[in-house]
Design an enzyme around this catalytic site. Sequence first.
Site, PDB file in Angstrom:
ATOM      1  N   HIS A  82       0.811  -1.219   0.000  1.00  0.00           N
ATOM      2  CA  HIS A  82       0.000   0.000   0.000  1.00  0.00           C
ATOM      3  C   HIS A  82       0.845   1.270   0.000  1.00  0.00           C
ATOM      4  O   HIS A  82       0.378   2.326  -0.400  1.00  0.00           O
ATOM      5  CB  HIS A  82      -0.996  -0.011   1.159  1.00  0.00           C
ATOM      6  CG  HIS A  82      -2.064  -1.043   0.941  1.00  0.00           C
ATOM      7  ND1 HIS A  82      -3.035  -0.901  -0.018  1.00  0.00           N
ATOM      8  CD2 HIS A  82      -2.253  -2.248   1.503  1.00  0.00           C
ATOM      9  CE1 HIS A  82      -3.804  -1.970  -0.021  1.00  0.00           C
ATOM     10  NE2 HIS A  82      -3.357  -2.807   0.891  1.00  0.00           N
ATOM     11  N   HIS A 116       3.848  -7.910  -3.032  1.00  0.00           N
ATOM     12  CA  HIS A 116       3.178  -8.659  -4.095  1.00  0.00           C
ATOM     13  C   HIS A 116       3.547  -8.027  -5.429  1.00  0.00           C
ATOM     14  O   HIS A 116       3.164  -6.894  -5.709  1.00  0.00           O
ATOM     15  CB  HIS A 116       1.660  -8.592  -3.852  1.00  0.00           C
ATOM     16  CG  HIS A 116       0.854  -9.401  -4.811  1.00  0.00           C
ATOM     17  ND1 HIS A 116      -0.505  -9.579  -4.672  1.00  0.00           N
ATOM     18  CD2 HIS A 116       1.188 -10.092  -5.926  1.00  0.00           C
ATOM     19  CE1 HIS A 116      -0.956 -10.333  -5.645  1.00  0.00           C
ATOM     20  NE2 HIS A 116       0.040 -10.655  -6.434  1.00  0.00           N
ATOM     21  N   THR A 121      -6.436  -9.283  -3.378  1.00  0.00           N
ATOM     22  CA  THR A 121      -6.528 -10.719  -3.617  1.00  0.00           C
ATOM     23  C   THR A 121      -7.856 -11.259  -3.080  1.00  0.00           C
ATOM     24  O   THR A 121      -8.119 -11.191  -1.889  1.00  0.00           O
ATOM     25  CB  THR A 121      -5.354 -11.447  -2.928  1.00  0.00           C
ATOM     26  OG1 THR A 121      -4.163 -10.721  -3.191  1.00  0.00           O
ATOM     27  CG2 THR A 121      -5.225 -12.864  -3.435  1.00  0.00           C
ATOM     28  N   ARG A 177       0.589  -2.858 -10.533  1.00  0.00           N
ATOM     29  CA  ARG A 177      -0.197  -1.706 -10.089  1.00  0.00           C
ATOM     30  C   ARG A 177       0.404  -1.024  -8.860  1.00  0.00           C
ATOM     31  O   ARG A 177       0.133   0.127  -8.602  1.00  0.00           O
ATOM     32  CB  ARG A 177      -1.647  -2.106  -9.803  1.00  0.00           C
ATOM     33  CG  ARG A 177      -1.826  -2.972  -8.591  1.00  0.00           C
ATOM     34  CD  ARG A 177      -3.288  -3.166  -8.260  1.00  0.00           C
ATOM     35  NE  ARG A 177      -3.974  -3.961  -9.257  1.00  0.00           N
ATOM     36  CZ  ARG A 177      -5.113  -4.597  -9.019  1.00  0.00           C
ATOM     37  NH1 ARG A 177      -5.680  -4.492  -7.833  1.00  0.00           N
ATOM     38  NH2 ARG A 177      -5.691  -5.321  -9.936  1.00  0.00           N
ATOM     39  N   GLU A 205       4.826 -12.342  -2.724  1.00  0.00           N
ATOM     40  CA  GLU A 205       3.571 -12.928  -3.210  1.00  0.00           C
ATOM     41  C   GLU A 205       3.566 -12.831  -4.732  1.00  0.00           C
ATOM     42  O   GLU A 205       3.913 -11.780  -5.292  1.00  0.00           O
ATOM     43  CB  GLU A 205       2.379 -12.152  -2.656  1.00  0.00           C
ATOM     44  CG  GLU A 205       2.259 -12.223  -1.154  1.00  0.00           C
ATOM     45  CD  GLU A 205       1.128 -11.340  -0.647  1.00  0.00           C
ATOM     46  OE1 GLU A 205       0.447 -10.697  -1.459  1.00  0.00           O
ATOM     47  OE2 GLU A 205       0.951 -11.294   0.568  1.00  0.00           O
ATOM     48  N   GLU A 242      -0.771 -20.461   3.858  1.00  0.00           N
ATOM     49  CA  GLU A 242      -1.285 -19.241   4.485  1.00  0.00           C
ATOM     50  C   GLU A 242      -2.802 -19.258   4.363  1.00  0.00           C
ATOM     51  O   GLU A 242      -3.350 -19.278   3.252  1.00  0.00           O
ATOM     52  CB  GLU A 242      -0.712 -17.995   3.801  1.00  0.00           C
ATOM     53  CG  GLU A 242      -1.279 -16.714   4.407  1.00  0.00           C
ATOM     54  CD  GLU A 242      -0.611 -15.442   3.884  1.00  0.00           C
ATOM     55  OE1 GLU A 242       0.533 -15.508   3.408  1.00  0.00           O
ATOM     56  OE2 GLU A 242      -1.257 -14.381   3.967  1.00  0.00           O
ATOM     57  N   ARG A 262       2.592  -7.883  -8.788  1.00  0.00           N
ATOM     58  CA  ARG A 262       1.455  -8.279  -9.628  1.00  0.00           C
ATOM     59  C   ARG A 262       1.811  -8.200 -11.096  1.00  0.00           C
ATOM     60  O   ARG A 262       2.663  -7.399 -11.495  1.00  0.00           O
ATOM     61  CB  ARG A 262       0.255  -7.371  -9.342  1.00  0.00           C
ATOM     62  CG  ARG A 262      -0.297  -7.493  -7.931  1.00  0.00           C
ATOM     63  CD  ARG A 262      -1.569  -6.672  -7.793  1.00  0.00           C
ATOM     64  NE  ARG A 262      -2.660  -7.254  -8.516  1.00  0.00           N
ATOM     65  CZ  ARG A 262      -3.691  -7.887  -7.967  1.00  0.00           C
ATOM     66  NH1 ARG A 262      -3.783  -7.983  -6.653  1.00  0.00           N
ATOM     67  NH2 ARG A 262      -4.637  -8.395  -8.707  1.00  0.00           N
TER      68      ARG A 262
END
Length: 256
Positions: A10, A43, A101, A49, A70, A151, A45
Amino acid sequence: MPSLGVNIDHVATVRQARMTTEPDPIWAATLAELGGADGITLHLREDRRHIQDRDLHLLGQTVAVKLNLELACNQEVLDIACQARPYQATLVPEHRAEVTTEGGLDVVGQPRRVTDAIERLQDAGILVSLFLDPDQAQIEAGVETGATAIELHTGAYANATAKFSGDEELQTLLQASHWIHGAGLTVHAGHGLTYRNVRPVAELPHMHELNIGHSIISRAIMVGLEQAVRDMKQLIGGTVACQGVGDKGGTACPPA
Ligand code: PXP
């Protein structure tokens, strides 16, 4: 006590909102480490993003605690992961239109794809965790893949605690943690965990690692905002000199 992996996606999301250089997730990772984080989670992606390749590269050089990447079972990102060689990789599902996710990885529906991804990562010396719903069929399929950890997706529990008691969802997580531990895998959990709902999940038997992002970064904005405004007022008022600002400007401007 379970270890804490701080998800810094974030921070990158705020940076990408302006396509600029701040806030830098590398700084965030350092501060999270100073705060006691046992791991840094990010993560990468397919659509890039938030986290960028540069972030993974630099975090690989700077993070002293466990780096948990991730990623989806996607060849391009798997190639990058195998080169970067983080301590751990967590395989997650990815859909372009999703905000975050949604749901766990479907191992039942694509065992070969997941197993191939795991083998590639393990050959590169990376521990592999699978992000799964607390669902017996998915967990049994996950156990068969040779992953080291599972997880548990705590989204349903988090949504429940936001509205009413999450006891039922907690029981589901409890049962799932017994299945995972009983099969000899390590139990992790994450998604939607907050300062209000984390404790019962942290107290689940066999819980080894929690990955938390949104709530920690949200709180950081709040507990850090007052100081940030104070610093800006001082700079505007000329009571402190602005130091350390390079050509690109940015946050590198602590009060003198
Ligand atoms: N674990 C996994 C596998 C995730 O995909 C995410 C979200 O990126 C998290 C944990 C952290 O979720 P949250 O940001 O809601 O704490």
